[in-house]
Design a protein around this motif. Structure first.
Motif, mmCIF file in Angstrom:
data_model
loop_
_atom_site.group_PDB
_atom_site.id
_atom_site.type_symbol
_atom_site.label_atom_id
_atom_site.label_comp_id
_atom_site.label_asym_id
_atom_site.label_seq_id
_atom_site.Cartn_x
_atom_site.Cartn_y
_atom_site.Cartn_z
ATOM 1 N N LYS A 1 70.147 20.155 29.206
ATOM 2 C CA LYS A 1 71.147 19.498 28.369
ATOM 3 C C LYS A 1 70.585 18.212 27.753
ATOM 4 C CE LYS A 1 74.548 22.379 29.526
ATOM 5 N NZ LYS A 1 75.103 23.391 28.605
ATOM 6 N N TYR B 1 80.303 18.239 25.215
ATOM 7 C CA TYR B 1 79.687 18.114 26.543
ATOM 8 C C TYR B 1 80.144 16.823 27.233
ATOM 9 C CZ TYR B 1 76.022 17.606 30.086
ATOM 10 O OH TYR B 1 75.339 17.430 31.264
ATOM 11 N N ARG C 1 78.002 25.059 32.393
ATOM 12 C CA ARG C 1 76.900 24.705 33.291
ATOM 13 C C ARG C 1 76.028 25.933 33.556
ATOM 14 N NH1 ARG C 1 79.714 23.165 38.452
ATOM 15 N NH2 ARG C 1 78.065 21.675 38.921
ATOM 16 N N THR D 1 71.523 26.003 26.147
ATOM 17 C CA THR D 1 70.419 25.727 27.070
ATOM 18 C C THR D 1 69.110 25.620 26.307
ATOM 19 O OG1 THR D 1 69.197 26.544 29.006
ATOM 20 C CG2 THR D 1 70.108 28.193 27.520
ATOM 21 N N VAL E 1 76.859 20.408 22.056
ATOM 22 C CA VAL E 1 76.157 20.938 23.226
ATOM 23 C C VAL E 1 77.217 21.509 24.157
ATOM 24 C CG1 VAL E 1 74.796 20.347 25.273
ATOM 25 C CG2 VAL E 1 74.174 19.411 23.031
ATOM 26 N N ASN F 1 69.443 22.362 34.829
ATOM 27 C CA ASN F 1 70.529 22.302 33.866
ATOM 28 C C ASN F 1 70.603 20.930 33.212
ATOM 29 O OD1 ASN F 1 73.184 23.329 32.680
ATOM 30 N ND2 ASN F 1 73.900 21.563 33.847
#
Length: 326
Positions: free
Chosen positions: A200, A223, A187, A127, A183, A196
């Motif tokens: 990202k 991701y 979530r 994050t 990444v 979120n």
């Protein structure tokens, strides 16, 4: 017709193997992948300070490893009867101050050694949202349930993230190391769906800028595999936040195909058979069938150890030997 979007990771000339040492830092997703690598006997150090979610804390952790400065009593704080540090996960905390210090300083010593010896780093960013402790004026790795009003929460920009890592990667220590960013597909719904997504996006933008700037930096699309290839709630845990074991296994397979040397992957099946056997819990340890199974696994472990001296099966050999003497 194709009813899915297959994400094909970009290949690299660098390959992870039993002749390379790694250091892995980041979110709990890195722990899943790192634990698989350790289970397969790959020489890698995984999250020596515990789970780290934000890029500022990843950078701070690496800086602390470069020039280890061991913690003292003044560096810890007491919260609900537990001694903790903002630089360490709660698993290092303790009701006894000296025990917490010992755990943290031992971890730092181990991490510093792992960084010096590493051929590659895998850094997973979770994050871009960070918490800055107002009194100390620094971003923390873990809030340890300290009151929210003691922190300032804000979103790091892509430029800030890029600048943090650029200052690090320009140092001589990192020039000969392969750096692989990912990444995390986890979530962070506490930030809200929009929050979120922004987070990202900031991470991905910064990482790709770093890959364009540094020749030893690459990106693995964990991701994107979760979001676009798997793309279904059945690949999440019941909390709808964390990838399920099936999803983790799938992403691991894509990672291994892309980044792990074929000659090392060829050993995985034989190693997994032995590590899985060690975890097996029989109904009757004294049965002839189980003792025959144990002897077979002991022979397999001995042979692998002899054929590949760089593997360490001492724990498994001791375990199977003890099973036969019980």
């Amino acid at each position: 017709m194709e009813f899915r979007t297959l994400v094909v990771p970009e290949s690299s000339s660098f390959r992870i193997g039993y002749d390379t040492r790694g250091l892995m830092l980041g979110s709990c997703f890195i722990s899943h992948i790192g634990n698989k690598m350790q289970r397969l006997k790959l020489p890698v150090c995984v999250n020596p300070f515990g789970v780290i979610y934000n890029p500022a804390s990843v950078v701070r952790s690496l800086i602390r490893m470069e020039n280890p400065c061991f913690l003292e009593e003044k560096d810890l704080f007491l919260q609900q009867g537990i001694w903790s540090s903002f630089d360490y996960h709660s698993t290092f905390s303790s009701p006894r101050q000296e025990e917490a210090l010992s755990r943290m300083n031992t971890a730092l010593e181990h991490a510093a050694s792992a960084l010096r010896k590493s051929d590659y780093l895998i850094l997973t960013l979770g994050t871009a949202w960070v918490y800055k402790h107002k009194r100390t004026n620094r971003i923390v790795c873990n809030c340890h349930k300290v009151r929210a009003d003691e922190f300032e929460r804000y979103l790091l920009s892509p430029e800030e993230i890029e600048r943090m890592f650029s200052g690090l990667l320009e140092q001589e220590l990192y020039r000969d190391k392969q750096i692989l960013f990912t990444v995390s597909p986890i979530r962070h719904l506490k930030d809200g769906l929009a929050g979120n997504t922004r987070s990202k996006a900031h991470l991905i933008t910064a990482v790709h800028r770093l890959a364009e700037r540094f020749g030893n930096v690459d990106y693995f699309p964990a991701y994107e595999i979760m979001m676009d290839d798997l793309r279904d709630y059945r690949f999440y845990e019941a909390d709808m936040i964390h990838p399920s074991p099936v999803a983790v296994d799938y992403i691991w397979e894509r990672f291994a195909e892309t980044w792990i040397a074929p000659e090392s992957r060829n050993l995985f099946g034989r190693i997994e058979k032995i590590t899985a056997a060690k975890e097996h819990r029989p109904f009757n340890k004294s049965s002839d069938g189980y003792r025959q199974f144990v002897r077979s696994m002991l022979d397999n472990a001995d042979k692998l150890q002899q054929d590949f001296p760089f593997l360490d099966f001492r724990e498994e050999i001791d375990f199977f030997s003890n099973c036969l003497t019980e």
